[in-house]
Design a protein around this motif. Sequence first.
Motif, short mmCIF file in Angstrom:
data_model
loop_
_atom_site.label_atom_id
_atom_site.label_comp_id
_atom_site.label_asym_id
_atom_site.label_seq_id
_atom_site.Cartn_x
_atom_site.Cartn_y
_atom_site.Cartn_z
N ALA A 1 24.17 54.37 52.26
CA ALA A 1 23.87 54.94 50.94
C ALA A 1 24.99 54.60 49.94
CB ALA A 1 23.67 56.45 51.03
N ASP A 2 26.24 54.65 50.41
CA ASP A 2 27.35 54.29 49.52
C ASP A 2 27.26 52.82 49.13
OD1 ASP A 2 28.99 56.85 49.57
OD2 ASP A 2 28.75 56.46 51.71
N PHE A 3 26.86 51.98 50.09
CA PHE A 3 26.77 50.55 49.78
C PHE A 3 25.62 50.27 48.83
CE2 PHE A 3 28.81 49.43 54.10
CZ PHE A 3 30.00 49.93 53.64
N ALA A 4 24.51 50.97 49.02
CA ALA A 4 23.38 50.77 48.10
C ALA A 4 23.81 51.11 46.67
CB ALA A 4 22.19 51.64 48.52
N ALA A 5 24.46 52.25 46.51
CA ALA A 5 24.90 52.67 45.17
C ALA A 5 25.95 51.72 44.61
CB ALA A 5 25.46 54.11 45.25
N ALA A 6 26.95 51.39 45.44
CA ALA A 6 28.03 50.53 44.97
C ALA A 6 27.53 49.13 44.64
CB ALA A 6 29.14 50.47 46.01
N ALA A 7 26.50 48.69 45.35
CA ALA A 7 25.93 47.36 45.08
C ALA A 7 25.36 47.31 43.66
CB ALA A 7 24.85 47.04 46.12
N HIS A 8 24.61 48.35 43.29
CA HIS A 8 24.06 48.38 41.93
C HIS A 8 25.18 48.53 40.89
CE1 HIS A 8 19.68 48.48 42.60
NE2 HIS A 8 20.00 49.00 43.77
N LEU A 9 26.08 49.50 41.13
CA LEU A 9 27.11 49.76 40.12
C LEU A 9 28.05 48.57 39.95
CD1 LEU A 9 27.79 53.52 40.88
CD2 LEU A 9 26.87 52.57 38.76
N SER A 10 28.34 47.86 41.05
CA SER A 10 29.27 46.73 40.92
C SER A 10 28.65 45.61 40.08
CB SER A 10 29.71 46.23 42.30
OG SER A 10 28.60 45.70 43.01
N CYS A 11 27.34 45.42 40.21
CA CYS A 11 26.67 44.41 39.36
C CYS A 11 26.77 44.82 37.89
CB CYS A 11 25.20 44.28 39.73
SG CYS A 11 24.91 43.47 41.31
N LEU A 12 26.53 46.10 37.63
CA LEU A 12 26.58 46.58 36.24
C LEU A 12 28.00 46.56 35.72
CD1 LEU A 12 24.02 49.43 36.77
CD2 LEU A 12 23.68 47.42 35.31
N ASP A 13 28.97 46.77 36.61
CA ASP A 13 30.37 46.75 36.19
C ASP A 13 30.78 45.34 35.77
OD1 ASP A 13 32.82 48.07 35.77
OD2 ASP A 13 33.62 47.31 37.68
N TYR A 14 30.15 44.35 36.36
CA TYR A 14 30.45 42.95 35.99
C TYR A 14 30.10 42.70 34.53
CZ TYR A 14 30.86 37.87 36.61
OH TYR A 14 31.25 36.56 36.52
N ILE A 15 29.11 43.43 34.00
CA ILE A 15 28.79 43.27 32.58
C ILE A 15 29.27 44.50 31.78
CG2 ILE A 15 26.92 41.58 32.78
CD1 ILE A 15 24.92 43.95 32.76
N GLN B 1 34.00 37.17 34.08
CA GLN B 1 34.36 38.44 34.73
C GLN B 1 35.27 39.24 33.81
OE1 GLN B 1 36.92 38.77 38.20
NE2 GLN B 1 35.13 38.50 39.52
N PRO B 2 34.94 40.49 33.49
CA PRO B 2 35.85 41.27 32.65
C PRO B 2 37.11 41.63 33.44
CG PRO B 2 34.00 42.63 33.37
CD PRO B 2 33.73 41.24 33.87
N GLY B 3 38.21 41.86 32.73
CA GLY B 3 39.51 42.09 33.36
C GLY B 3 39.51 43.21 34.39
N HIS B 4 38.82 44.31 34.09
CA HIS B 4 38.88 45.47 35.00
C HIS B 4 38.06 45.27 36.26
CE1 HIS B 4 34.97 46.21 33.09
NE2 HIS B 4 34.69 46.84 34.20
N TYR B 5 37.14 44.29 36.25
CA TYR B 5 36.14 44.20 37.31
C TYR B 5 36.75 44.08 38.71
CZ TYR B 5 32.48 42.25 40.29
OH TYR B 5 31.62 42.02 41.33
N ALA B 6 37.75 43.19 38.84
CA ALA B 6 38.33 42.98 40.17
C ALA B 6 39.63 43.77 40.34
CB ALA B 6 38.58 41.49 40.40
N ASP B 7 39.98 44.55 39.32
CA ASP B 7 41.25 45.29 39.33
C ASP B 7 41.09 46.57 40.15
OD1 ASP B 7 43.61 46.51 38.83
OD2 ASP B 7 43.43 46.49 36.63
N LEU B 8 41.89 46.74 41.19
CA LEU B 8 41.73 47.93 42.04
C LEU B 8 42.29 49.17 41.34
CD1 LEU B 8 42.50 46.55 45.61
CD2 LEU B 8 40.32 46.79 44.41
N ASP B 9 43.05 48.96 40.30
CA ASP B 9 43.68 50.07 39.58
C ASP B 9 43.17 50.06 38.13
OD1 ASP B 9 45.39 52.21 39.30
OD2 ASP B 9 47.12 50.95 38.75
#
Lengths: 221, 221
Positions: free
Chosen positions: B161-175, B212-220
């Motif tokens: 369930a966490d992966f399903a949610a994170a999969a959608h949100l990570s795509c949206l975070d890319y934009i 890729q926006p700056g924050h996308y791959a930034d862990l912090d």
Amino acid sequence: MNRLYHVPLSPFCRKVRLTLAEKRIEVELVEERYWEQQPDFLRRNPAGKVPVLRMESRLMSESQAICEWLEEAYPSPALMPRDVDARYEVRRLCNWFDDKFHNEVTSKLLYERVNRKVQGTGYPDSKAVKFGASRIKYHLDYMAWLLDQRRWLAGDSMTLADFAAAAHLSCLDYISDVDWNRHAVVKDWYVKLKSRPSFRTLLADQVPGFTQPGHYADLDF
Amino acid sequence: MNRLYHVPLSPFCRKVRLTLAEKRIEVELVEERYWEQQPDFLRRNPAGKVPVLRMESRLMSESQAICEWLEEAYPSPALMPRDVDARYEVRRLCNWFDDKFHNEVTSKLLYERVNRKVQGTGYPDSKAVKFGASRIKYHLDYMAWLLDQRRWLAGDSMTLADFAAAAHLSCLDYISDVDWNRHAVVKDWYVKLKSRPSFRTLLADQVPGFTQPGHYADLDF
């Protein structure tokens, strides 16, 4: 008493009804006009959809999650095979019908012809209906191809995949949208399912404004 | 060699990629322009969608069926709890994101803004984008409500369930379509996931025409 909030011509509700009946779990059926989004109903299911199943203190939604729960909580009779690859095939086909068939056929025929009238959202979109009527042929051909190699859709035993498919087709059959003469092997498969005691409740459904066609409940159609 | 036919910004492919990586199953990623419906691809998956996973001689489609298969065939580390009710909750939430969130948010934001350009199907429909931008708030609120009571979305362990949610949100975070400041508890949950080695491949994705926006791959971030 267990309760299923449903509408009669919902393929997702029908899949759950078949699963409950095969497992001999008694439920009271309660019709829910989910499109009116009553606050009481939204408390039961924030997604605002049917089916919603109440089992003791549990409230459950999402038909596939419910069916998998029923299979794990009430393992007998089994509606999933044991082998890992065979289980994959059942889930793939459930999704085939609940996603692809639903989008290409059920939503284009049933929702346009019936749901629009019942929910008061206008007239059927004839382009959508035409698209659905053309796509159902492709899906019946695909089922015939599967059933040429297998006794049931996902393999040699009856599974949730058969119920997913029969749930959609039985709704469409209520509005005479299935050409059973296209493939004898598909008709034979449907006759086997239709003759099961679990199917009886579906065959008794009546939707105001839409008369049940003569062949719908006939086991020898 | 195992192979996953995918596109980088598909939430369904990302859910499978995360599951494969958590289970340390190596796959070669092959980008598939599924919308061109090449005959070779349609032979691999008659549904014409990604992801398609090739594992030895098996060809598998439908992301949820694939993830359940991976969980059964490679049980360690477990991405589903053992308890029947807890397993129901995982499946309910996978479907929540792959169906409801997908229809209300992902298809309205990502597909309008990115897929239309990549697939050459015209300009974004601004009404759809507006609808998606408003609905994502409701979903983030729902996630915050769940995460106020639980360590992970479906309970106290990390699941599909966490992966399903994170999969959608990570795509949206890319934009840049996710407001991470709306709920600290949702951001904290995403930071935990984003820091996992399994997430690295997603953070390295590059889509031509969309920087890729700056924050996308930034862990912090």
